[in-house]
Motif scaffolding. Sequence first.
Motif, PDB file in Angstrom:
ATOM      1  N   ARG A 102      37.893  17.849  36.562  1.00  0.00           N
ATOM      2  CA  ARG A 102      37.769  17.636  38.012  1.00  0.00           C
ATOM      3  C   ARG A 102      36.855  18.675  38.634  1.00  0.00           C
ATOM      4  N   TRP A 103      36.944  19.932  38.178  1.00  0.00           N
ATOM      5  CA  TRP A 103      36.028  20.966  38.647  1.00  0.00           C
ATOM      6  C   TRP A 103      35.905  22.066  37.603  1.00  0.00           C
ATOM      7  N   THR A 104      34.760  22.749  37.657  1.00  0.00           N
ATOM      8  CA  THR A 104      34.503  23.906  36.799  1.00  0.00           C
ATOM      9  C   THR A 104      33.976  25.034  37.674  1.00  0.00           C
ATOM     10  N   GLN A 105      34.502  26.219  37.469  1.00  0.00           N
ATOM     11  CA  GLN A 105      34.033  27.370  38.231  1.00  0.00           C
ATOM     12  C   GLN A 105      34.141  28.619  37.369  1.00  0.00           C
ATOM     13  N   HIS A 106      33.430  29.671  37.776  1.00  0.00           N
ATOM     14  CA  HIS A 106      33.538  30.961  37.115  1.00  0.00           C
ATOM     15  C   HIS A 106      34.582  31.799  37.842  1.00  0.00           C
ATOM     16  N   SER A 107      35.355  32.548  37.072  1.00  0.00           N
ATOM     17  CA  SER A 107      36.424  33.354  37.648  1.00  0.00           C
ATOM     18  C   SER A 107      36.410  34.743  37.025  1.00  0.00           C
ATOM     19  N   ARG A 108      36.748  35.745  37.836  1.00  0.00           N
ATOM     20  CA  ARG A 108      36.921  37.105  37.321  1.00  0.00           C
ATOM     21  C   ARG A 108      38.388  37.402  37.012  1.00  0.00           C
ATOM     22  N   LEU A 109      39.244  36.421  37.220  1.00  0.00           N
ATOM     23  CA  LEU A 109      40.649  36.578  36.845  1.00  0.00           C
ATOM     24  C   LEU A 109      40.768  36.459  35.326  1.00  0.00           C
ATOM     25  N   VAL A 110      41.385  37.444  34.721  1.00  0.00           N
ATOM     26  CA  VAL A 110      41.548  37.455  33.260  1.00  0.00           C
ATOM     27  C   VAL A 110      42.863  36.760  32.914  1.00  0.00           C
ATOM     28  N   PRO A 111      42.847  35.765  32.053  1.00  0.00           N
ATOM     29  CA  PRO A 111      44.105  35.119  31.684  1.00  0.00           C
ATOM     30  C   PRO A 111      44.994  36.071  30.895  1.00  0.00           C
ATOM     31  N   PRO A 112      46.307  35.938  31.009  1.00  0.00           N
ATOM     32  CA  PRO A 112      47.214  36.801  30.248  1.00  0.00           C
ATOM     33  C   PRO A 112      46.962  36.677  28.751  1.00  0.00           C
ATOM     34  N   ALA A 113      47.142  37.782  28.055  1.00  0.00           N
ATOM     35  CA  ALA A 113      46.956  37.789  26.606  1.00  0.00           C
ATOM     36  C   ALA A 113      48.086  37.028  25.914  1.00  0.00           C
ATOM     37  N   ASP A 114      47.806  36.536  24.728  1.00  0.00           N
ATOM     38  CA  ASP A 114      48.840  35.833  23.960  1.00  0.00           C
ATOM     39  C   ASP A 114      50.043  36.731  23.694  1.00  0.00           C
ATOM     40  N   THR A 115      49.789  38.043  23.581  1.00  0.00           N
ATOM     41  CA  THR A 115      50.871  38.980  23.285  1.00  0.00           C
ATOM     42  C   THR A 115      51.773  39.248  24.491  1.00  0.00           C
ATOM     43  N   GLU A 116      51.363  38.808  25.678  1.00  0.00           N
ATOM     44  CA  GLU A 116      52.198  38.963  26.872  1.00  0.00           C
ATOM     45  C   GLU A 116      53.184  37.794  26.946  1.00  0.00           C
ATOM     46  N   ARG A 117      54.024  37.724  25.922  1.00  0.00           N
ATOM     47  CA  ARG A 117      54.877  36.550  25.740  1.00  0.00           C
ATOM     48  C   ARG A 117      55.930  36.407  26.835  1.00  0.00           C
ATOM     49  N   GLY A 118      56.314  37.510  27.441  1.00  0.00           N
ATOM     50  CA  GLY A 118      57.270  37.417  28.536  1.00  0.00           C
ATOM     51  C   GLY A 118      56.727  36.627  29.704  1.00  0.00           C
ATOM     52  N   MET A 119      55.398  36.702  29.940  1.00  0.00           N
ATOM     53  CA  MET A 119      54.777  35.929  31.002  1.00  0.00           C
ATOM     54  C   MET A 119      54.746  34.451  30.648  1.00  0.00           C
ATOM     55  N   TRP A 120      54.339  34.141  29.418  1.00  0.00           N
ATOM     56  CA  TRP A 120      54.249  32.741  29.012  1.00  0.00           C
ATOM     57  C   TRP A 120      55.625  32.088  28.983  1.00  0.00           C
ATOM     58  N   TRP A 181      55.300  38.122  37.342  1.00  0.00           N
ATOM     59  CA  TRP A 181      55.768  38.793  36.133  1.00  0.00           C
ATOM     60  C   TRP A 181      55.387  40.273  36.154  1.00  0.00           C
ATOM     61  N   ARG A 182      54.171  40.585  36.551  1.00  0.00           N
ATOM     62  CA  ARG A 182      53.747  41.988  36.615  1.00  0.00           C
ATOM     63  C   ARG A 182      54.509  42.732  37.706  1.00  0.00           C
ATOM     64  N   ALA A 183      54.778  42.063  38.829  1.00  0.00           N
ATOM     65  CA  ALA A 183      55.553  42.699  39.895  1.00  0.00           C
ATOM     66  C   ALA A 183      56.975  43.017  39.433  1.00  0.00           C
ATOM     67  N   ALA A 184      57.471  42.257  38.459  1.00  0.00           N
ATOM     68  CA  ALA A 184      58.815  42.494  37.915  1.00  0.00           C
ATOM     69  C   ALA A 184      58.813  43.534  36.800  1.00  0.00           C
ATOM     70  N   GLY A 185      57.636  44.118  36.497  1.00  0.00           N
ATOM     71  CA  GLY A 185      57.568  45.150  35.468  1.00  0.00           C
ATOM     72  C   GLY A 185      57.087  44.657  34.122  1.00  0.00           C
ATOM     73  N   SER A 186      56.510  43.476  34.046  1.00  0.00           N
ATOM     74  CA  SER A 186      55.970  42.897  32.802  1.00  0.00           C
ATOM     75  C   SER A 186      57.014  42.850  31.689  1.00  0.00           C
ATOM     76  N   PRO A 187      58.176  42.254  31.943  1.00  0.00           N
ATOM     77  CA  PRO A 187      59.238  42.256  30.926  1.00  0.00           C
ATOM     78  C   PRO A 187      58.941  41.293  29.783  1.00  0.00           C
ATOM     79  N   HIS A 188      59.388  41.656  28.606  1.00  0.00           N
ATOM     80  CA  HIS A 188      59.382  40.750  27.454  1.00  0.00           C
ATOM     81  C   HIS A 188      60.799  40.281  27.127  1.00  0.00           C
ATOM     82  N   THR A 189      61.773  40.884  27.783  1.00  0.00           N
ATOM     83  CA  THR A 189      63.174  40.532  27.584  1.00  0.00           C
ATOM     84  C   THR A 189      63.817  40.315  28.946  1.00  0.00           C
TER      85      THR A 189
END
Length: 224
Positions: A102-120, A181-189
């Motif tokens: 539907r649309w394509t744009q450039h973004s400076r927002l970095v997607p969360p890393a795969d290792t940030e499993r608490g976010m996913w 998630w980051r505002a909550a302290g980036s928890p994994h548990t």
Amino acid sequence: MTGDGTAGWPDGAPFDRIFVSFAVPRIPSALVDQLAPGGRALMTLGTSSPSWPGLAVITKTATGELVAELRAVEFGHRGGMGFDRLFQSADFRERITTHGGRWTQHSRLVPPADTERGMWLALDYLHPGLVRHFGAEDLAIGAPECGSWMRARPVGHRRWEVTVDGPRDIWEEIHDVAGRWRAAGSPHTYLLQMEADGAQLATTSCATLTWPLPDLPRTSGVAQ
């Protein structure tokens, strides 16, 4: 014994250890009741998505108090019988990786890393219905039920080319949860709370990121 795995085995209780080899959407109360003081139970908690499982660790103290947590993990067990599971067809995966969207744009927002499993894990519950296409070269996620999808690929230093299609803006959903998630302290548990009325909640210690666990399906998994 064979039968409904979520019902456990009352005649053999109590048990020092309980291990559930299929995913459940919430902690079965029967298994908690059959846990001995000082005992521990392990089980995969999952949603309709197979992409981001959680490991529930439930401990019953010597005084009978329950202490439970949900850990974001890389792999988990498949859902039991009656557990509806989303999947991406070959055609849908091909659309995600090759179509214009539907649309394509450039973004400076970095997607969360795969290792940030608490976010996913939090994304899976707060914006349900998403499935990750792990076979794609770029970050590719789709919502099979409505046909929405997104992909993001790096095109320079902290620059991403993002393509979105369908009624859902999955890129926005990801960054909505990432910020919370980051505002909550980036928890994994996460803490697991089992309320007197039967409700079960996953939450952070400060309760800034919380979601309810869904009910068990009517037809449950079968024990081996």
